[in-house]
Scaffold this motif. Structure first.
Motif, PDB file in Angstrom:
ATOM      1  N   CYS A   1       0.835  -1.211   0.000  1.00  0.00           N
ATOM      2  CA  CYS A   1       0.000   0.000   0.000  1.00  0.00           C
ATOM      3  C   CYS A   1       0.868   1.259   0.000  1.00  0.00           C
ATOM      4  CB  CYS A   1      -0.930  -0.001   1.212  1.00  0.00           C
ATOM      5  SG  CYS A   1      -2.101  -1.377   1.272  1.00  0.00           S
ATOM      6  N   VAL A   2       1.927   1.245   0.788  1.00  0.00           N
ATOM      7  CA  VAL A   2       2.836   2.390   0.851  1.00  0.00           C
ATOM      8  C   VAL A   2       3.494   2.633  -0.505  1.00  0.00           C
ATOM      9  CG1 VAL A   2       5.013   3.217   1.842  1.00  0.00           C
ATOM     10  CG2 VAL A   2       3.276   2.197   3.324  1.00  0.00           C
ATOM     11  N   ALA A   3       3.964   1.565  -1.148  1.00  0.00           N
ATOM     12  CA  ALA A   3       4.625   1.703  -2.442  1.00  0.00           C
ATOM     13  C   ALA A   3       3.693   2.320  -3.478  1.00  0.00           C
ATOM     14  CB  ALA A   3       5.131   0.341  -2.923  1.00  0.00           C
ATOM     15  N   LEU A   4       2.451   1.879  -3.523  1.00  0.00           N
ATOM     16  CA  LEU A   4       1.483   2.427  -4.474  1.00  0.00           C
ATOM     17  C   LEU A   4       1.228   3.910  -4.201  1.00  0.00           C
ATOM     18  CD1 LEU A   4      -1.082  -0.538  -4.612  1.00  0.00           C
ATOM     19  CD2 LEU A   4       0.563   0.130  -6.390  1.00  0.00           C
ATOM     20  N   ALA A   5       1.115   4.267  -2.920  1.00  0.00           N
ATOM     21  CA  ALA A   5       0.868   5.667  -2.564  1.00  0.00           C
ATOM     22  C   ALA A   5       2.079   6.537  -2.881  1.00  0.00           C
ATOM     23  CB  ALA A   5       0.508   5.776  -1.077  1.00  0.00           C
ATOM     24  N   LEU A   6       3.282   6.011  -2.661  1.00  0.00           N
ATOM     25  CA  LEU A   6       4.500   6.757  -2.976  1.00  0.00           C
ATOM     26  C   LEU A   6       4.649   6.979  -4.471  1.00  0.00           C
ATOM     27  CD1 LEU A   6       7.106   5.195  -0.517  1.00  0.00           C
ATOM     28  CD2 LEU A   6       6.464   7.599  -0.634  1.00  0.00           C
ATOM     29  N   TRP A   7       4.103   6.089  -5.269  1.00  0.00           N
ATOM     30  CA  TRP A   7       4.128   6.281  -6.716  1.00  0.00           C
ATOM     31  C   TRP A   7       3.109   7.332  -7.131  1.00  0.00           C
ATOM     32  CZ3 TRP A   7       0.080   5.315 -10.206  1.00  0.00           C
ATOM     33  CH2 TRP A   7       0.416   5.442 -11.561  1.00  0.00           C
ATOM     34  N   TRP A   8       1.909   7.318  -6.539  1.00  0.00           N
ATOM     35  CA  TRP A   8       0.817   8.154  -7.030  1.00  0.00           C
ATOM     36  C   TRP A   8       0.888   9.591  -6.523  1.00  0.00           C
ATOM     37  CZ3 TRP A   8      -3.329  10.915  -5.012  1.00  0.00           C
ATOM     38  CH2 TRP A   8      -4.269  11.361  -5.956  1.00  0.00           C
ATOM     39  N   VAL A   9       1.141   9.799  -5.237  1.00  0.00           N
ATOM     40  CA  VAL A   9       1.049  11.142  -4.657  1.00  0.00           C
ATOM     41  C   VAL A   9       2.055  12.118  -5.285  1.00  0.00           C
ATOM     42  CG1 VAL A   9       1.304  12.505  -2.537  1.00  0.00           C
ATOM     43  CG2 VAL A   9       0.002  10.370  -2.489  1.00  0.00           C
ATOM     44  N   PRO A  10       3.359  11.803  -5.375  1.00  0.00           N
ATOM     45  CA  PRO A  10       4.274  12.759  -6.028  1.00  0.00           C
ATOM     46  C   PRO A  10       3.926  12.983  -7.493  1.00  0.00           C
ATOM     47  CG  PRO A  10       5.496  11.104  -4.787  1.00  0.00           C
ATOM     48  CD  PRO A  10       4.075  10.635  -4.850  1.00  0.00           C
ATOM     49  N   ARG A  11       3.437  11.948  -8.161  1.00  0.00           N
ATOM     50  CA  ARG A  11       3.037  12.070  -9.568  1.00  0.00           C
ATOM     51  C   ARG A  11       1.894  13.073  -9.705  1.00  0.00           C
ATOM     52  NH1 ARG A  11       3.081   8.299 -13.916  1.00  0.00           N
ATOM     53  NH2 ARG A  11       1.309   8.508 -15.338  1.00  0.00           N
ATOM     54  N   HIS A  12       0.912  12.971  -8.816  1.00  0.00           N
ATOM     55  CA  HIS A  12      -0.231  13.878  -8.863  1.00  0.00           C
ATOM     56  C   HIS A  12       0.195  15.296  -8.491  1.00  0.00           C
ATOM     57  CE1 HIS A  12      -4.225  15.560  -7.709  1.00  0.00           C
ATOM     58  NE2 HIS A  12      -4.625  14.824  -8.719  1.00  0.00           N
ATOM     59  N   ALA A  13       1.103  15.407  -7.519  1.00  0.00           N
ATOM     60  CA  ALA A  13       1.599  16.733  -7.129  1.00  0.00           C
ATOM     61  C   ALA A  13       2.318  17.407  -8.292  1.00  0.00           C
ATOM     62  CB  ALA A  13       2.523  16.609  -5.922  1.00  0.00           C
ATOM     63  N   ALA A  14       3.110  16.629  -9.055  1.00  0.00           N
ATOM     64  CA  ALA A  14       3.826  17.196 -10.200  1.00  0.00           C
ATOM     65  C   ALA A  14       2.854  17.669 -11.272  1.00  0.00           C
ATOM     66  CB  ALA A  14       4.784  16.156 -10.781  1.00  0.00           C
ATOM     67  N   ARG A  15       1.786  16.934 -11.476  1.00  0.00           N
ATOM     68  CA  ARG A  15       0.808  17.308 -12.504  1.00  0.00           C
ATOM     69  C   ARG A  15       0.039  18.567 -12.130  1.00  0.00           C
ATOM     70  NH1 ARG A  15      -2.081  11.694 -14.609  1.00  0.00           N
ATOM     71  NH2 ARG A  15      -0.352  11.000 -15.935  1.00  0.00           N
ATOM     72  N   THR A  16      -0.284  18.714 -10.849  1.00  0.00           N
ATOM     73  CA  THR A  16      -1.110  19.847 -10.425  1.00  0.00           C
ATOM     74  C   THR A  16      -0.285  21.052 -10.006  1.00  0.00           C
ATOM     75  OG1 THR A  16      -1.192  19.060  -8.133  1.00  0.00           O
ATOM     76  CG2 THR A  16      -2.921  18.269  -9.635  1.00  0.00           C
TER      77      THR A  16
END
Length: 453
Positions: free
Chosen positions: A304-319
């Motif tokens: 769960c941590v690995a998936l969140a670490l992949w998604w959250v910075p990615r979303h932050a970079a996009r927004t």
């Protein structure tokens, strides 16, 4: 590994990163550098967390209470605090290759020696020495990333790097329980095998690091002249377009208000992370499972941590948004910890802890994108180390307070409420500190030249 082209769509991404040279350069650096750094962090994190599994047998063998063992484990963070800033300043001067090799070799040897602890004093001394040996590795990598990646890429690269910590916890969970079940093999206790088997890889990888890790981009044999020039020009253009503090004496950054505030804010994250990861095997053991099954069950939270670490910075970079990408996951983590205490059923409680783990870790890569926006050079190395060293005192607090609360309350879940409260304080501080940073930036925006003090 993620396709670096996707970063160029993020807010603030450099326009030049959309051309073929920029895309190729970032892709090459990512594929050449990040797997090695991730493997190094994976081993470091396993060696840092192996005490949570060794504890299940070691407490009885050394005649320690939970609180006394927690104190010994926490001495790692005290040494980390004392030696991290000097270590990062040395790294900036001697280069990543030599210094990371020294760090890995010494921490591997000390981890192996922990397997031969004969009493509480030896355990305490070695845990302190382990912290001193490893001090500077994590902030050293964060500083090194500022030399290799433009600002728009750093959050995601830190996210990829930190995924190694989730993998380490998953691997450590799987092998930690299995190694405990080797109890008696060749005359060694299971907890001794935990330390010996996790220390040897660090010593072996140290030699690999010395042979293949370049100190800086200009020394990388796998970058051609055009790629090196593109990266140097891009990083120089970023520095020329923003106000950066570069103290003549890097240790002066320790009194920089922005660095102090970020350090105090960061305490909440390691405190919650180490409190949870240290205590999680004990919580799962309360479900009545074997050591090996305990290890395999504990893989789930780190997926769960690995998936969140992949998604959250990615979303932050996009927004292009940072504040809520730091505070939001922490809020989710606090809620998960609280629900793990109040909701009934072992499966439900464990699911809540999985959500909490993801929330605690996933906002940290976005947090680490903040210091390089106003620091550079040796000052950045010292500032990042300062933030991480003070923040990691949270690990010292967690590994003393969490078992103490457990001893006093007689519950394996009540300590989660303490961790949740710390995270909630951290959420409030995110907004306070971000407001102060933005006002300071606006105040210094009158001149764009680097600030030297």
């Amino acid at each position: 590994m993620a396709d670096p082209r996707q970063d160029a769509s993020g807010a603030g991404a450099l326009g030049t990163a959309t051309d073929a040279l920029g895309i190729g350069t970032i892709r090459t650096i990512t594929l050449r550098l990040m797997p090695l750094l991730g493997l190094m962090y994976l081993i470091a994190y396993i060696d840092r967390q192996n005490v949570s599994y060794a504890k299940l047998q070691m407490v009885g063998d050394l005649g320690l209470s939970e609180a006394a063992y927690g104190f010994g484990a926490s001495l790692f963070f005290l040494a980390y605090f004392l030696f991290e800033v000097p270590s990062n300043v040395i790294l900036e001067r001697v280069g990543a290759r030599v210094w990371f090799t020294r760090i890995m070799a010494t921490w591997g040897i000390i981890t192996i020696l922990l397997g031969f602890s004969t009493g509480p004093v030896m355990f305490y001394v070695l845990r302190f020495l382990l912290g001193a040996a490893e001090a500077g590795f994590f902030p050293g990598v964060l500083y090194a990333l500022t030399l290799w990646f433009p600002q728009a890429y750093r959050g995601r690269m830190v996210g990829w790097f930190m995924i190694a910590s989730a993998v380490a916890n998953a691997v450590g969970a799987a092998i930690g329980g299995a190694l405990l079940d080797l109890d008696g093999t060749m005359g060694y206790r299971g907890w001794q095998w935990v330390f010996i088997a996790t220390g040897v890889p660090a010593v072996l990888l140290a030699a690999v690091v010395f042979l293949i890790l370049p100190d800086r981009p200009e020394k990388a044999p796998w970058l051609d002249a055009g790629q090196k020039k593109w990266l140097a020009d891009t990083l120089a253009r970023e520095e020329g377009g923003a106000t950066h503090t570069d103290h003549g004496n890097p240790f002066r950054v320790l009194a920089d208000t922005r660095v102090v505030l970020l350090a105090l804010l960061y305490v909440a994250f390691p405190l919650a992370a180490y409190g949870l990861s240290y205590w999680l095997p004990t919580v799962v053991k309360g479900f009545g499972v074997s050591n090996t099954m305990n290890g395999f069950i504990n893989i789930i939270p780190w997926i769960c941590v690995a998936l969140a670490l992949w998604w959250v910075p990615r979303h932050a970079a996009r927004t292009g948004e940072t504040t809520w990408h730091i505070a939001g996951p922490a809020l989710v983590g606090a809620l998960g910890l609280i629900l793990s205490v109040v909701l009934p059923g072992d499966a439900v409680k464990f699911a809540c802890l999985c959500v909490a783990a993801a929330g605690i870790f996933s906002g940290q890569p976005v947090f680490w994108s903040l210091p390089p926006t106003f620091l550079r050079g040796a000052t950045a190395a010292a500032g990042i180390a300062m933030i991480n060293s003070v923040g990691n005192l949270g690990g010292f607090i967690a590994q003393n307070v969490v078992p103490w609360i457990g001893d006093v309350s007689g519950s394996k879940l009540v300590p989660m409420l303490f961790l949740a409260a710390c995270l909630l304080v951290g959420v409030v501080m995110v907004f306070v500190v971000q407001g102060i940073l933005k006002r300071r930036t606006l105040a210094e925006a009158g001149g764009l030249a680097p600030v030297r003090r």
